[in-house]
Design a protein around this motif. Structure first.
Motif, PDB file in Angstrom:
ATOM      1  N   LYS A 191       0.743  -1.233   0.008  1.00 10.58           N
ATOM      2  CA  LYS A 191      -0.050   0.048   0.256  1.00 10.58           C
ATOM      3  C   LYS A 191       0.873   1.252  -0.124  1.00 10.58           C
ATOM      4  O   LYS A 191       0.618   2.181  -0.823  1.00 10.58           O
ATOM      5  CB  LYS A 191      -0.995  -0.254   1.316  1.00 10.58           C
ATOM      6  CG  LYS A 191      -1.730   1.245   1.403  1.00 10.58           C
ATOM      7  CD  LYS A 191      -2.690   0.909   2.383  1.00 10.58           C
ATOM      8  CE  LYS A 191      -3.607   2.203   2.624  1.00 10.58           C
ATOM      9  NZ  LYS A 191      -4.342   2.106   4.057  1.00 10.58           N
TER      10      LYS A 191
ATOM     11  N   GLU B  85      -5.337   6.048  -9.852  1.00  6.42           N
ATOM     12  CA  GLU B  85      -5.866   4.772 -10.134  1.00  6.42           C
ATOM     13  C   GLU B  85      -4.422   4.306 -10.873  1.00  6.42           C
ATOM     14  O   GLU B  85      -3.887   4.724 -11.585  1.00  6.42           O
ATOM     15  CB  GLU B  85      -6.885   4.647 -11.488  1.00  6.42           C
ATOM     16  CG  GLU B  85      -8.010   5.504 -10.911  1.00  6.42           C
ATOM     17  CD  GLU B  85      -9.116   5.210 -11.987  1.00  6.42           C
ATOM     18  OE1 GLU B  85      -9.183   3.897 -12.678  1.00  6.42           O
ATOM     19  OE2 GLU B  85     -10.107   5.856 -11.961  1.00  6.42           O
TER      20      GLU B  85
ATOM     21  N   LYS C 266      -6.943  -3.621 -10.332  1.00  3.91           N
ATOM     22  CA  LYS C 266      -6.743  -2.280 -10.333  1.00  3.91           C
ATOM     23  C   LYS C 266      -6.983  -1.781  -8.957  1.00  3.91           C
ATOM     24  O   LYS C 266      -7.826  -2.243  -8.248  1.00  3.91           O
ATOM     25  CB  LYS C 266      -7.417  -1.598 -11.724  1.00  3.91           C
ATOM     26  CG  LYS C 266      -8.982  -1.602 -11.387  1.00  3.91           C
ATOM     27  CD  LYS C 266      -9.437  -0.487 -12.490  1.00  3.91           C
ATOM     28  CE  LYS C 266     -10.785  -0.361 -12.534  1.00  3.91           C
ATOM     29  NZ  LYS C 266     -11.614   0.394 -13.448  1.00  3.91           N
ATOM     30  N   VAL C 267      -6.667  -0.738  -8.659  1.00  6.57           N
ATOM     31  CA  VAL C 267      -6.770   0.030  -7.430  1.00  6.57           C
ATOM     32  C   VAL C 267      -7.117   1.583  -7.813  1.00  6.57           C
ATOM     33  O   VAL C 267      -6.764   2.231  -8.801  1.00  6.57           O
ATOM     34  CB  VAL C 267      -5.467  -0.043  -6.472  1.00  6.57           C
ATOM     35  CG1 VAL C 267      -5.383  -1.363  -5.949  1.00  6.57           C
ATOM     36  CG2 VAL C 267      -4.548   0.706  -6.870  1.00  6.57           C
TER      37      VAL C 267
END
Length: 94
Positions: free
Chosen positions: A28, A38, A45-46
Motif C-alpha cells: 500500500k 488509479e 486495479k486500485v
C-alpha cells in the motif's frame, strides 16, 4: 484447563494474518508513493481516494460535559477478546 486443536490452528492463522498485514501495508505504501489516483496491474486495479473525515474529539467533549452527562450519553457493551500465547515449555512450531 480445556485443550483443543483449535488453539494451535488459531495461533498459526493469527501469525499468518499478521505477516500478510505487514506485506499489504508495505505494498500500500508503494502504491501511494506512485502518486496516482488509479493504478492497474495485469488482473486487478486500485483506486486511491483521499478525503477528509470529521470525528468527535472525546477529550474536548469530556471537557464540556459533566460526569453525569457523560454517563447519560454512555452505553455499556459486551466485548469478547481472544488472546493467544505460546504455552510455557512448548516449542513454537507452525
Amino acid at each position: 484447563m480445556a485443550t483443543s486443536k483449535y488453539v494451535d490452528e488459531y495461533a498459526v492463522v493469527k501469525a499468518q494474518i499478521e505477516a500478510l498485514t505487514k506485506q499489504a501495508d508495505l505494498l500500500k505504501t508503494k502504491l501511494l508513493a506512485l502518486g496516482e489516483a488509479e493504478v492497474e496491474g495485469k488482473v486487478f486495479k486500485v483506486k486511491i481516494n483521499t478525503f477528509e473525515q470529521t470525528r468527535l474529539d472525546m477529550p474536548v467533549v469530556r471537557s464540556y460535559l459533566t460526569e453525569e452527562q457523560l454517563l447519560a450519553a454512555s452505553k455499556t457493551i459486551t466485548v469478547t477478546t481472544v488472546k493467544v500465547s505460546a504455552r510455557a515449555g512448548k516449542a513454537r512450531a507452525a
